[in-house]
Scaffold this motif. Structure first.
Motif, PDB file in Angstrom:
ATOM      1  N   VAL A   1       0.837  -1.203   0.000  1.00 16.20           N
ATOM      2  CA  VAL A   1       0.000   0.000   0.000  1.00 16.20           C
ATOM      3  C   VAL A   1       0.871   1.253   0.000  1.00 16.20           C
ATOM      4  CG1 VAL A   1      -1.636   1.350   1.385  1.00 16.20           C
ATOM      5  CG2 VAL A   1      -1.989  -1.100   1.061  1.00 16.20           C
ATOM      6  N   ALA A   2       1.891   1.278   0.843  1.00 19.73           N
ATOM      7  CA  ALA A   2       2.751   2.458   0.956  1.00 19.73           C
ATOM      8  C   ALA A   2       3.531   2.735  -0.324  1.00 19.73           C
ATOM      9  CB  ALA A   2       3.722   2.291   2.126  1.00 19.73           C
ATOM     10  N   CYS A   3       3.862   1.680  -1.064  1.00 13.91           N
ATOM     11  CA  CYS A   3       4.671   1.860  -2.273  1.00 13.91           C
ATOM     12  C   CYS A   3       3.842   2.071  -3.538  1.00 13.91           C
ATOM     13  CB  CYS A   3       5.593   0.659  -2.467  1.00 13.91           C
ATOM     14  SG  CYS A   3       6.913   0.579  -1.254  1.00 13.91           S
ATOM     15  N   TRP A   4       2.668   1.482  -3.626  1.00 14.98           N
ATOM     16  CA  TRP A   4       1.888   1.558  -4.854  1.00 14.98           C
ATOM     17  C   TRP A   4       0.739   2.554  -4.804  1.00 14.98           C
ATOM     18  CZ3 TRP A   4       2.818  -0.231  -9.607  1.00 14.98           C
ATOM     19  CH2 TRP A   4       3.844  -1.153  -9.744  1.00 14.98           C
ATOM     20  N   LEU A   5       0.165   2.787  -3.663  1.00 15.59           N
ATOM     21  CA  LEU A   5      -0.969   3.686  -3.588  1.00 15.59           C
ATOM     22  C   LEU A   5      -0.625   5.131  -3.967  1.00 15.59           C
ATOM     23  CD1 LEU A   5      -3.946   3.290  -3.001  1.00 15.59           C
ATOM     24  CD2 LEU A   5      -3.515   3.968  -0.654  1.00 15.59           C
ATOM     25  N   PRO A   6       0.519   5.680  -3.542  1.00 15.03           N
ATOM     26  CA  PRO A   6       0.812   7.069  -3.909  1.00 15.03           C
ATOM     27  C   PRO A   6       0.828   7.315  -5.424  1.00 15.03           C
ATOM     28  CG  PRO A   6       2.292   6.376  -2.179  1.00 15.03           C
ATOM     29  CD  PRO A   6       1.533   5.153  -2.616  1.00 15.03           C
ATOM     30  N   LEU A   7       1.478   6.439  -6.180  1.00 14.07           N
ATOM     31  CA  LEU A   7       1.541   6.645  -7.631  1.00 14.07           C
ATOM     32  C   LEU A   7       0.155   6.536  -8.252  1.00 14.07           C
ATOM     33  CD1 LEU A   7       3.248   7.150 -10.150  1.00 14.07           C
ATOM     34  CD2 LEU A   7       3.466   4.661 -10.374  1.00 14.07           C
ATOM     35  N   ASN A   8      -0.642   5.593  -7.795  1.00  9.80           N
ATOM     36  CA  ASN A   8      -1.980   5.441  -8.362  1.00  9.80           C
ATOM     37  C   ASN A   8      -2.881   6.605  -7.996  1.00  9.80           C
ATOM     38  OD1 ASN A   8      -2.262   2.767  -9.839  1.00  9.80           O
ATOM     39  ND2 ASN A   8      -1.147   2.186  -8.006  1.00  9.80           N
ATOM     40  N   VAL A   9      -2.724   7.128  -6.800  1.00 13.76           N
ATOM     41  CA  VAL A   9      -3.493   8.326  -6.423  1.00 13.76           C
ATOM     42  C   VAL A   9      -3.033   9.516  -7.255  1.00 13.76           C
ATOM     43  CG1 VAL A   9      -3.921   9.976  -4.547  1.00 13.76           C
ATOM     44  CG2 VAL A   9      -4.072   7.510  -4.115  1.00 13.76           C
ATOM     45  N   MET A  10      -1.725   9.646  -7.446  1.00 15.46           N
ATOM     46  CA  MET A  10      -1.216  10.746  -8.282  1.00 15.46           C
ATOM     47  C   MET A  10      -1.726  10.636  -9.714  1.00 15.46           C
ATOM     48  SD  MET A  10       2.715  11.382  -7.154  1.00 15.46           S
ATOM     49  CE  MET A  10       3.201   9.802  -6.481  1.00 15.46           C
ATOM     50  N   ASN A  11      -1.749   9.411 -10.251  1.00 17.35           N
ATOM     51  CA  ASN A  11      -2.280   9.226 -11.602  1.00 17.35           C
ATOM     52  C   ASN A  11      -3.751   9.627 -11.669  1.00 17.35           C
ATOM     53  OD1 ASN A  11       0.116   8.293 -12.670  1.00 17.35           O
ATOM     54  ND2 ASN A  11      -0.401   6.145 -12.380  1.00 17.35           N
ATOM     55  N   SER A  12      -4.507   9.293 -10.638  1.00 18.64           N
ATOM     56  CA  SER A  12      -5.922   9.656 -10.608  1.00 18.64           C
ATOM     57  C   SER A  12      -6.096  11.171 -10.522  1.00 18.64           C
ATOM     58  CB  SER A  12      -6.626   8.981  -9.421  1.00 18.64           C
ATOM     59  OG  SER A  12      -6.550   7.586  -9.534  1.00 18.64           O
ATOM     60  N   VAL A  13      -5.315  11.810  -9.657  1.00 17.85           N
ATOM     61  CA  VAL A  13      -5.391  13.266  -9.530  1.00 17.85           C
ATOM     62  C   VAL A  13      -5.013  13.933 -10.847  1.00 17.85           C
ATOM     63  CG1 VAL A  13      -4.320  15.273  -8.399  1.00 17.85           C
ATOM     64  CG2 VAL A  13      -5.039  13.298  -7.037  1.00 17.85           C
ATOM     65  N   THR A  14      -3.955  13.454 -11.471  1.00 18.36           N
ATOM     66  CA  THR A  14      -3.526  14.014 -12.759  1.00 18.36           C
ATOM     67  C   THR A  14      -4.601  13.810 -13.818  1.00 18.36           C
ATOM     68  OG1 THR A  14      -1.213  13.600 -12.223  1.00 18.36           O
ATOM     69  CG2 THR A  14      -1.741  13.913 -14.543  1.00 18.36           C
ATOM     70  N   PHE A  15      -5.220  12.650 -13.828  1.00 15.66           N
ATOM     71  CA  PHE A  15      -6.251  12.372 -14.830  1.00 15.66           C
ATOM     72  C   PHE A  15      -7.470  13.256 -14.638  1.00 15.66           C
ATOM     73  CE2 PHE A  15      -9.978   9.846 -16.227  1.00 15.66           C
ATOM     74  CZ  PHE A  15      -9.683   9.796 -17.582  1.00 15.66           C
ATOM     75  N   PHE A  16      -7.928  13.422 -13.398  1.00 14.86           N
ATOM     76  CA  PHE A  16      -9.146  14.183 -13.156  1.00 14.86           C
ATOM     77  C   PHE A  16      -8.919  15.692 -13.033  1.00 14.86           C
ATOM     78  CE2 PHE A  16     -10.430   9.949 -11.487  1.00 14.86           C
ATOM     79  CZ  PHE A  16     -11.438   9.707 -12.404  1.00 14.86           C
ATOM     80  N   ARG A  17      -7.708  16.128 -12.636  1.00 24.67           N
ATOM     81  CA  ARG A  17      -7.440  17.557 -12.426  1.00 24.67           C
ATOM     82  C   ARG A  17      -6.577  18.191 -13.515  1.00 24.67           C
ATOM     83  NH1 ARG A  17      -8.990  19.901  -7.251  1.00 24.67           N
ATOM     84  NH2 ARG A  17     -10.374  18.284  -6.443  1.00 24.67           N
TER      85      ARG A  17
ATOM     86  N   VAL B   1       0.009  17.486 -10.469  1.00 30.30           N
ATOM     87  CA  VAL B   1       1.071  16.845  -9.695  1.00 30.30           C
ATOM     88  C   VAL B   1       2.379  17.075 -10.445  1.00 30.30           C
ATOM     89  CG1 VAL B   1       1.916  14.675  -8.735  1.00 30.30           C
ATOM     90  CG2 VAL B   1      -0.544  15.066  -8.906  1.00 30.30           C
ATOM     91  N   SER B   2       3.389  17.525  -9.722  1.00 34.80           N
ATOM     92  CA  SER B   2       4.670  17.808 -10.380  1.00 34.80           C
ATOM     93  C   SER B   2       5.353  16.513 -10.829  1.00 34.80           C
ATOM     94  CB  SER B   2       5.597  18.580  -9.442  1.00 34.80           C
ATOM     95  OG  SER B   2       6.058  17.729  -8.415  1.00 34.80           O
ATOM     96  N   LYS B   3       6.176  16.628 -11.851  1.00 37.28           N
ATOM     97  CA  LYS B   3       6.884  15.449 -12.373  1.00 37.28           C
ATOM     98  C   LYS B   3       7.816  14.852 -11.324  1.00 37.28           C
ATOM     99  CE  LYS B   3       6.690  16.576 -17.212  1.00 37.28           C
ATOM    100  NZ  LYS B   3       6.689  15.610 -18.251  1.00 37.28           N
ATOM    101  N   GLU B   4       8.424  15.677 -10.512  1.00 39.23           N
ATOM    102  CA  GLU B   4       9.325  15.169  -9.483  1.00 39.23           C
ATOM    103  C   GLU B   4       8.585  14.268  -8.497  1.00 39.23           C
ATOM    104  OE1 GLU B   4       9.150  18.427 -10.347  1.00 39.23           O
ATOM    105  OE2 GLU B   4      11.057  18.595 -11.410  1.00 39.23           O
ATOM    106  N   VAL B   5       7.373  14.674  -8.134  1.00 36.84           N
ATOM    107  CA  VAL B   5       6.578  13.870  -7.214  1.00 36.84           C
ATOM    108  C   VAL B   5       6.172  12.557  -7.881  1.00 36.84           C
ATOM    109  CG1 VAL B   5       4.422  13.800  -5.891  1.00 36.84           C
ATOM    110  CG2 VAL B   5       5.779  15.886  -5.940  1.00 36.84           C
ATOM    111  N   VAL B   6       5.803  12.623  -9.158  1.00 35.96           N
ATOM    112  CA  VAL B   6       5.454  11.407  -9.893  1.00 35.96           C
ATOM    113  C   VAL B   6       6.663  10.485  -9.982  1.00 35.96           C
ATOM    114  CG1 VAL B   6       4.736  10.487 -12.133  1.00 35.96           C
ATOM    115  CG2 VAL B   6       3.583  12.489 -11.186  1.00 35.96           C
ATOM    116  N   TYR B   7       7.838  11.042 -10.269  1.00 40.33           N
ATOM    117  CA  TYR B   7       9.053  10.214 -10.343  1.00 40.33           C
ATOM    118  C   TYR B   7       9.361   9.568  -8.992  1.00 40.33           C
ATOM    119  CZ  TYR B   7       9.974  12.334 -14.904  1.00 40.33           C
ATOM    120  OH  TYR B   7       9.896  12.740 -16.206  1.00 40.33           O
ATOM    121  N   THR B   8       9.080  10.284  -7.911  1.00 41.86           N
ATOM    122  CA  THR B   8       9.257   9.704  -6.574  1.00 41.86           C
ATOM    123  C   THR B   8       8.291   8.537  -6.379  1.00 41.86           C
ATOM    124  OG1 THR B   8       9.939  11.859  -5.720  1.00 41.86           O
ATOM    125  CG2 THR B   8       9.250  10.208  -4.106  1.00 41.86           C
ATOM    126  N   GLY B   9       7.062   8.700  -6.844  1.00 43.75           N
ATOM    127  CA  GLY B   9       6.088   7.612  -6.777  1.00 43.75           C
ATOM    128  C   GLY B   9       6.527   6.408  -7.597  1.00 43.75           C
TER     129      GLY B   9
END
Length: 178
Positions: A96-112, A117-125
Motif C-alpha cells: 500500500v505504501a509503495c503503490w498507492l501514492p503513484l496510483n493516487v497521483m495518476n488519478s489526480v492528474t487524470f481528473f485535475r 502533480v509535479s513530475k518530481e513527485v510522480v518520479y518519486t512515486g
C-alpha cells in the motif's frame, strides 16, 4: 486497451538517447492506468485483502485469548500463526505504501489535469513502486525463518563457488557480479 501500437503514441517516442525521459504516460494512456489498473486491478483486491486480514487478526486474537487457559502447545501454535500473519500484514502495508501514492497521483492528474502533480513527485512515486520490488524479498527473508535459512544456504553456496573459482584464478561473470 493496448495503445502502444497506435501511431499517436509512437510519435511521442524519443528520437535520440539524449532525449530519454520517463515516457511511460506517452505509451500507456492515463485513463487506462486509472480506470483499469487502479480502479479495476489494484483497488478491489487491496480492499478485499484489508477486510480478510482484519478478519484473520480478529480470529487469531480470539483463539489466542481462549488458548491461554489451555495447553502450552496450542498457545505456541497460535503465537506462530500470529507472527506469520503480522509478516503478511507488513507485506500488505508495504504494498500500500509503495503503490498507492503513484496510483493516487495518476488519478489526480487524470481528473485535475497534467499540472496537478509535479513530475518530481510522480518520479518519486515511480521510484517507490520500483523499491517495493527490491524490498519484498528482503522483507520475507528477514521475517520468515524458512526463507531466511534458504537465503543463507544460497549465499553460502555462492560464496563457496566464488572461492572455488578464485582458487582456479578464473574470473567469470558470476565472480565479478558477486
Amino acid at each position: 486497451m493496448l495503445p502502444w501500437s497506435h501511431k499517436a503514441f509512437r510519435a511521442n517516442a524519443p528520437v535520440n538517447s539524449s532525449d530519454m525521459l520517463c515516457r511511460f504516460i506517452d505509451v500507456i494512456p492515463l485513463a487506462y492506468l486509472v480506470y483499469f489498473t487502479f480502479f479495476g486491478v489494484i483497488l478491489p483486491p487491496l480492499l478485499a485483502m484489508v477486510v480478510l486480514y482484519s478478519g484473520v487478526f480478529h480470529i487469531l486474537r480470539r483463539r489466542l485469548r481462549d488458548s491461554l487457559s489451555r495447553h502450552m502447545e496450542q498457545q505456541t501454535y497460535f503465537l506462530k500463526e500470529q507472527a506469520l500473519t503480522k509478516v503478511l500484514t507488513l507485506v500488505l502495508l508495504l504494498f500500500v505504501a509503495c503503490w498507492l501514492p503513484l496510483n493516487v497521483m495518476n488519478s489526480v492528474t487524470f481528473f485535475r489535469g497534467p499540472d496537478a502533480v509535479s513530475k518530481e513527485v510522480v518520479y518519486t512515486g515511480i521510484l517507490l513502486t520500483h523499491a517495493h520490488s527490491a524490498i519484498n524479498p528482503l522483507l520475507y527473508g528477514f521475517r520468515i525463518r524458512r526463507i531466511r535459512d534458504a537465503y543463507l544456504q544460497l549465499w553460502n553456496r555462492l560464496c563457496q563457488l566464488n572461492h572455488f573459482r578464485a582458487s582456479l584464478n578464473v574470473t567469470p561473470l558470476l565472480t565479478v557480479i558477486i
